[in-house]
Structures are given as C-alpha cells and as structure tokens.
Design a protein around this motif. Structure first.
Motif, short mmCIF file in Angstrom:
data_model
loop_
_atom_site.label_atom_id
_atom_site.label_comp_id
_atom_site.label_asym_id
_atom_site.label_seq_id
_atom_site.Cartn_x
_atom_site.Cartn_y
_atom_site.Cartn_z
N SER A 187 -40.77 -102.03 -33.54
CA SER A 187 -40.17 -101.40 -34.71
C SER A 187 -41.22 -100.62 -35.48
O SER A 187 -42.41 -100.92 -35.44
CB SER A 187 -39.52 -102.46 -35.62
OG SER A 187 -40.48 -103.41 -36.03
N SER A 188 -40.73 -99.60 -36.17
CA SER A 188 -41.57 -98.79 -37.06
C SER A 188 -40.70 -98.38 -38.24
O SER A 188 -39.68 -97.70 -38.06
CB SER A 188 -42.11 -97.57 -36.33
OG SER A 188 -42.90 -96.78 -37.20
N GLY A 189 -41.09 -98.82 -39.44
CA GLY A 189 -40.24 -98.57 -40.59
C GLY A 189 -38.92 -99.30 -40.43
O GLY A 189 -38.88 -100.50 -40.14
N GLU A 190 -37.83 -98.60 -40.58
CA GLU A 190 -36.50 -99.21 -40.46
C GLU A 190 -35.92 -99.08 -39.06
O GLU A 190 -34.81 -99.53 -38.80
CB GLU A 190 -35.55 -98.57 -41.49
CG GLU A 190 -35.97 -98.80 -42.95
CD GLU A 190 -34.98 -98.17 -43.92
OE1 GLU A 190 -34.05 -97.50 -43.44
OE2 GLU A 190 -35.16 -98.35 -45.13
N ILE A 191 -36.66 -98.44 -38.17
CA ILE A 191 -36.17 -98.20 -36.81
C ILE A 191 -36.70 -99.29 -35.88
O ILE A 191 -37.91 -99.51 -35.78
CB ILE A 191 -36.59 -96.82 -36.29
CG1 ILE A 191 -36.03 -95.71 -37.18
CG2 ILE A 191 -36.13 -96.63 -34.85
CD1 ILE A 191 -36.52 -94.34 -36.82
N THR A 192 -35.78 -99.99 -35.22
CA THR A 192 -36.15 -101.04 -34.25
C THR A 192 -35.49 -100.73 -32.92
O THR A 192 -34.30 -100.42 -32.86
CB THR A 192 -35.69 -102.42 -34.75
OG1 THR A 192 -36.34 -102.72 -35.98
CG2 THR A 192 -36.04 -103.50 -33.73
N LYS A 193 -36.30 -100.80 -31.84
CA LYS A 193 -35.78 -100.55 -30.50
C LYS A 193 -36.20 -101.70 -29.59
O LYS A 193 -37.24 -102.32 -29.78
CB LYS A 193 -36.31 -99.22 -29.95
CG LYS A 193 -35.80 -98.00 -30.70
CD LYS A 193 -36.32 -96.72 -30.05
CE LYS A 193 -35.79 -95.48 -30.77
NZ LYS A 193 -36.27 -94.23 -30.14
N THR A 194 -35.36 -101.93 -28.58
CA THR A 194 -35.65 -102.98 -27.60
C THR A 194 -35.85 -102.32 -26.23
O THR A 194 -35.07 -101.47 -25.82
CB THR A 194 -34.50 -104.00 -27.53
OG1 THR A 194 -34.34 -104.60 -28.82
CG2 THR A 194 -34.82 -105.10 -26.52
N TYR A 195 -36.92 -102.73 -25.55
CA TYR A 195 -37.26 -102.15 -24.26
C TYR A 195 -37.48 -103.25 -23.22
O TYR A 195 -37.86 -104.37 -23.55
CB TYR A 195 -38.56 -101.34 -24.33
CG TYR A 195 -38.50 -100.08 -25.16
CD1 TYR A 195 -38.08 -98.88 -24.60
CD2 TYR A 195 -38.89 -100.09 -26.50
CE1 TYR A 195 -38.05 -97.71 -25.35
CE2 TYR A 195 -38.86 -98.93 -27.26
CZ TYR A 195 -38.44 -97.74 -26.68
OH TYR A 195 -38.41 -96.59 -27.43
N LYS A 196 -37.25 -102.90 -21.98
CA LYS A 196 -37.78 -103.72 -20.90
C LYS A 196 -39.28 -103.49 -20.86
O LYS A 196 -39.76 -102.42 -21.23
CB LYS A 196 -37.15 -103.33 -19.56
CG LYS A 196 -35.68 -103.71 -19.45
CD LYS A 196 -35.13 -103.37 -18.07
CE LYS A 196 -33.67 -103.79 -17.97
NZ LYS A 196 -33.11 -103.44 -16.63
N ASP A 197 -40.03 -104.49 -20.39
CA ASP A 197 -41.49 -104.40 -20.45
C ASP A 197 -42.03 -103.15 -19.75
O ASP A 197 -42.92 -102.48 -20.28
CB ASP A 197 -42.15 -105.66 -19.87
CG ASP A 197 -41.66 -106.00 -18.47
OD1 ASP A 197 -40.71 -105.35 -17.98
OD2 ASP A 197 -42.21 -106.93 -17.87
N LYS A 198 -41.47 -102.80 -18.60
CA LYS A 198 -41.97 -101.63 -17.87
C LYS A 198 -41.72 -100.34 -18.65
O LYS A 198 -42.52 -99.40 -18.60
CB LYS A 198 -41.35 -101.54 -16.47
CG LYS A 198 -39.85 -101.36 -16.46
CD LYS A 198 -39.32 -101.27 -15.03
CE LYS A 198 -37.81 -101.05 -15.03
NZ LYS A 198 -37.28 -100.93 -13.65
N ASP A 199 -40.60 -100.28 -19.39
CA ASP A 199 -40.29 -99.09 -20.17
C ASP A 199 -41.15 -99.00 -21.43
O ASP A 199 -41.54 -97.91 -21.85
CB ASP A 199 -38.81 -99.09 -20.56
CG ASP A 199 -37.89 -99.03 -19.35
OD1 ASP A 199 -38.27 -98.36 -18.37
OD2 ASP A 199 -36.83 -99.66 -19.36
#
Length: 586
Positions: A105-117
C-alpha cells in the motif's frame, strides 16, 4: 529506497524495529555473570530473514531453512515492512502462512499481488533507471536486491568473493547485474550471457547425439558417419536391384503374382480408408462448429451513431442470422449424410481387406511351404533394416550438422563481442575512474595502514566466458578477515556510488556477520565513515550484526569512541541468550 520499520501483525512476534539513518547494529550482548553463554542462534540473522521475507525472498524450506524453523511460533502472523522511495511511503505485508499473496500500500491505495508479480512491481519501483542505454529486465529483481541483502543462510557461507555474491550464478550472468548496479552499459555482457545460455543449451544435445551414433554404429565423427551413409545407400541400391530381378519358379509364379495383386489391393483400400477417415474427422469438426452470433454488441455500436439506424441494423442482422441458421441446418444435414456414406465405404472396404488378407495368407502359406519365398523374405528384411539405419543416421546427422552450425554461429558472435570489449573499455574509462575514486576513498578510510594499495579494475580476459573480468583486490586479501574486507569495500562503493546518481536505488546495505574474524578497528572505521556520511545530510543505512566479545575494550581500538555501552545504545536491536528474538529457541 529507505527502510523505516519492521514489525509483525498482530504485534508480539518480535519487538518493532525502527531503522535509522546511519549505522544500524543488531547486537548480540553477553549477559552479566554468563560469559560462556553462546551468542549464536539468538535471532540476529532471523530478524534479517524477516526483512528479506518482506522483500519477497523465496519461502521454500530448502532456500531458507532458518526462517522455516520459526513457523511453529510465527504461524498466524504477518510480517510488515515500511519504507519510502523518492520520499513516498510504502507498506508491504506478507503473511507467514500464505506467503504467495502479498499486500502493498501507498497512501490510501492498497493492492494485492502474487509474489512473482510483486517482484516485477518492486523491480520497476526500486531499480529501474530513468536514463540508461543498457539492458534492464524486471525479472532481475531478486538478483539485484540480494546484492544489498548479504544474509548468511547457512553456517558454511562466508564473504569469499564480492563479485560472485550469488554462488549459484555464473560470472557471465553476474556481470550483467554488476554493470547495471554500477551504472555502466551492460549491453555487451547481456549479449554475452544470452549467447552463453544458447551455447550451454546446444552442447549437451550435440554430445548426446554424437555418443548415440558412436555407440550404436561405432562411428567417431561426421566423416565416418557420412562414409557409412554412402555405403548404406550403395548397398540398398544393389539389394533393390537384386529383389527386382528375383524370380520364383514357374510353378509358383501365378501364386506370387496373385499375392502381389492382393497386397496392392489391400494397400490401396487401407489408403482409401485413411483418406475417408480424415474426411469424416474434418466433417465432424465442421458439424460441431458453433455458429451462434451475438447481435447485442454490434447493435450497440450502431446505436451510438444513430438510434434509428441502430434499430434498422439490428433488424437486418437478425434476418441475416435467421437465414444463416437455415443454411446451417441444411449444411448439417448434408454433412451428416456425407459422414454416413463415408462410414459405409470404410466398413465395406474393411470387409474386403479381411477377405483379401485371408486369401493372401493361404498363398503365402503355399509359397513358404514349398520354400520358394525364404530368400526373398530375408532380402526384404535386410533391405528394411538398412533403410531404417540409413534414415536414423541421416536424421541424426542432419540434426547434428544443424546444431553444430548454430554453435559455430554462436562462437562467431562471441568472438565479435571479444573485439567489441576493447572498445567498450575505452568508452567507460572516465566512469571507471570515477567509481575507482569512490572505491579507493572507502578503502583508505577503512584500511589506514594499507592506504593506496587497493585495486579495482575491469579488464578483458578472453580465457573466461565472461570476457570482461571485474577484479577487486587488496593486500594479503586471502588472509583471515581480509577477503571479507573486499566485500565490505566493494559493496559500500556500489552503495555510495548509487546514492550519488540514483534517487530510487536502495539506500541501505545489509552485511550479516561480515566483521566476524576481522580486526575490530575496521568496524570502528566503518562506523565512523557511515555516521560521518549521514551527518553530512545524506540518507544511508548500513545494517550489520555483531556480537560482544568479552569487554571489547582491547579489541575495538578507540574504546572512547565505541565502547560496548555505546554499541548497545546505538543498536536498533539488542539480543541476549535469555532475550532472544522470538523469546524462545526454534
């Protein structure tokens, strides 16, 4: 990239770590009255494993057995790393129990990734240079970040060679990363690496085919193989001519001709059946083809242009589709009829083939019983064997010649790179001097007694596959502690050089246990240099592990500057045999 905090969620797995600007010491402290208690396995390296874990290290047990050993205590926790890049804050959260899914996350933006991505995203965020003429691939992320994370995974690991910082990789590949980290154009090393990969791929295949031909046919090289091919071709021609002239006795000639006629018919019927089955298969695929057409998207496109026009188009399309469906049904009925007709032909020919084979079998029995076909049968068998051998030899020879030609082309390209390497060294000469100045200044600060005796060079070395050899040398560098000093000086030079030229590159460097066995005066010199650099307004984080050794007063040189008490006060984490990282053995 500047580190800020490392902790667990929920809190409690280990104490929250705050990284500071300057020297960051993870300190193993003796306990009063317990001087013999070991400072090993108290969690110093494990803490660094958690840092590496957040930076997407492999969760596989064989890659990091120490971190996997913590699982019975760390299960249920998420490891959190806070850091900044270009003054922008980021938070990585990676759960112990499901390490393949990571949140950033950065600021109010949170993203979820697979480890390779996430590795790809972090590579672009941390390492992608803004202006660079060489090669960069986001898949290099772990190879690049590992340079800044020298964490000893196994007791046997030592700081033996600063250039070969990943022992599993070849110098050919590592040169690509070293040049990228320093800022030198890595095109030549990158092309050399690709060619070496191709060369390494081809050579085992060539060896395998060569060995196969040698063992089966007792042929040692292409000359002998080609000679054997020519011999087989001559022998086959002679045998075919002899078989063509072969005549059975007059009394059996009619039987032979009838058998040949039946054989011809059987072959012809088999071939016709093969063709019809292929047609049936093609008709069947065509029969099952889905011909549904959705008008909604097409109508919507025309409605956007004009509502009435869209309605007219929709009506026209529906009428066309209705007409097409009528044609389709008619076509399917035709295909069904054709398939049934072809199946009938196949079945009818199959019945004929059975009849012909039974009749031919009787003739062959008659001929063999009269011993009229024995020699001919053996001749056909020998001819078949020679043709098989010829086909195998020719096939393998063609593959071998193609691969050898490709290998020769690769070797030619590598030789071109050798010539280009001389020009490359001329092109980077000024940049090389600039980096050498940083390198030598660090060496002179850490090794006052050897001032001016360090060596950093990049030269062509055509005896090595890497073509270009990066050399880091110090006086008596293979003596106790000196070889570790090569890594210390070179890595700090890479770090400080990137701090001067790149805003995104890591501003931290982790050396786990590098001062073990080194003269402690070098630890003090490193401490002074890092703190001085930080006090000058620069962001830099040097993270290292160190154990208390007795009182340290006699071993650390300037005891007024860096006493055990000062070290403990300056440390970001203090661990003891009774106060271990996770509060227990694992």
């Amino acid at each position: 990239m500047f580190l800020k905090y490392l902790y667990s969620e929920p809190a409690g797995l280990f104490e929250k770590v705050e990284f500071r600007n300057g020297m960051n010491i993870i300190y193993g402290k003796k306990e009063e009255g317990q001087p013999k208690n070991s400072l090993n396995s108290i969690g110093k390296s494990t803490l660094l494993d958690f840092l590496d874990f957040c930076l997407v290290s492999s969760p596989v047990k064989t890659h990091n057995p120490r971190l996997n050993a913590t699982k019975k205590y760390s299960s249920g926790y998420t490891i959190v790393l806070e850091f900044e890049v270009d003054s922008k804050d980021f938070i990585i959260k990676r759960p112990i129990d499901d390490p393949r899914i990571i949140e950033i996350s950065s600021g109010e933006i949170t993203k979820t990734y697979k480890d390779k991505d996430l590795k790809i995203q972090l590579a672009k965020l941390i390492f992608q240079r803004k202006a660079y003429d060489g090669q960069f691939d986001p898949s290099w992320y772990r190879s690049l970040i590992t340079f800044y994370l020298k964490i000893q995974k196994f007791k046997s690991e030592k700081f033996t060679d600063p250039i070969k910082y990943i022992r599993e990789l070849s110098e050919v590949e590592l040169n690509v990363y070293h040049f990228y980290l320093i800022g030198f154009n890595n095109n030549l090393s990158f092309e050399n690496y690709k060619l070496n990969v191709d060369q390494k791929r081809l050579q085992p295949t060539i060896n395998e085919i060569t060995n196969f031909v040698s063992e089966k046919y007792s042929l040692n090289d292409l000359k002998e193989t080609q000679n054997e091919i020519n011999k087989l071709k001559v022998e086959i021609r002679k045998m075919e001519a002899a078989i063509a002239k072969f005549e059975l006795g007059d009394q059996y000639q009619d039987a032979e001709e009838k058998a040949n006629e039946l054989t011809g018919k059987i072959k012809d019927f088999l071939y016709q059946n093969h063709l019809d089955r292929e047609k049936i298969k093609a008709f069947g695929n065509s029969y099952e083809t889905n011909e549904d057409v959705s008008t909604r998207r097409i109508t919507r496109i025309f409605k956007e242009l004009d509502e009435d026009f869209g309605k007219k188009v929709s009506k026209t399309i529906k009428e066309a589709i209705a007409f097409r469906k009528e044609l389709s049904e008619s076509r399917k009925e035709f295909l069904k009829a054709e398939i049934e007709k072809l199946n009938g032909f196949v079945k009818e020919r199959g019945t004929k083939i059975d009849e012909f084979e039974k009749e031919r079998a009787k003739l062959f029995y008659f001929l063999s019983a009269k011993e009229a076909i024995t020699d001919l049968t053996e001749a056909f068998y020998n001819l078949s064997e020679k043709k098989n051998n010829l086909a195998e030899l020719e096939g393998n020879t063609k593959i071998l010649m193609d691969l050898t030609s490709e290998l020769t082309q690769i070797e030619t390209e590598i030789n071109k790179l050798k010539t280009q390497s001389i020009e490359f060294l001329k092109d980077i000469s000024e940049h090389l001097v600039e980096f050498f100045e940083i390198f030598s200044n660090i060496f002179n600060q850490l090794y006052l007694e050897q001032e001016g005796n360090s060596i950093f060079s990049i030269t062509e070395n055509f005896k090595k596959k890497s073509i270009l050899e990066i050399s880091v040398a110090m006086p008596d560098m293979y003596g106790k502690g000196k070889n570790q000093g090569r890594t210390l000086v070179y890595d700090l030079a890479i770090l400080i050089n990137s701090l001067k030229h790149e805003s995104r590159f890591p501003k931290f460097l982790v050396h786990d246990g590098i001062f073990d066995g080194m003269d402690k005066s070098h630890f003090i010199s490193t401490y002074e240099m890092i703190e001085e650099y930080a006090k000058a307004g620069n962001k830099i984080q040097y993270i290292t592990t160190i154990n208390e050794e007795g009182t340290l007063n006699d071993k650390f040189g300037n005891s007024d500057l860096l006493t055990p008490e000062v070290i403990e006060k300056k440390s970001i984490v203090v661990l003891t045999p009774r106060r271990k990282l996770l509060g227990k053995d694992f």
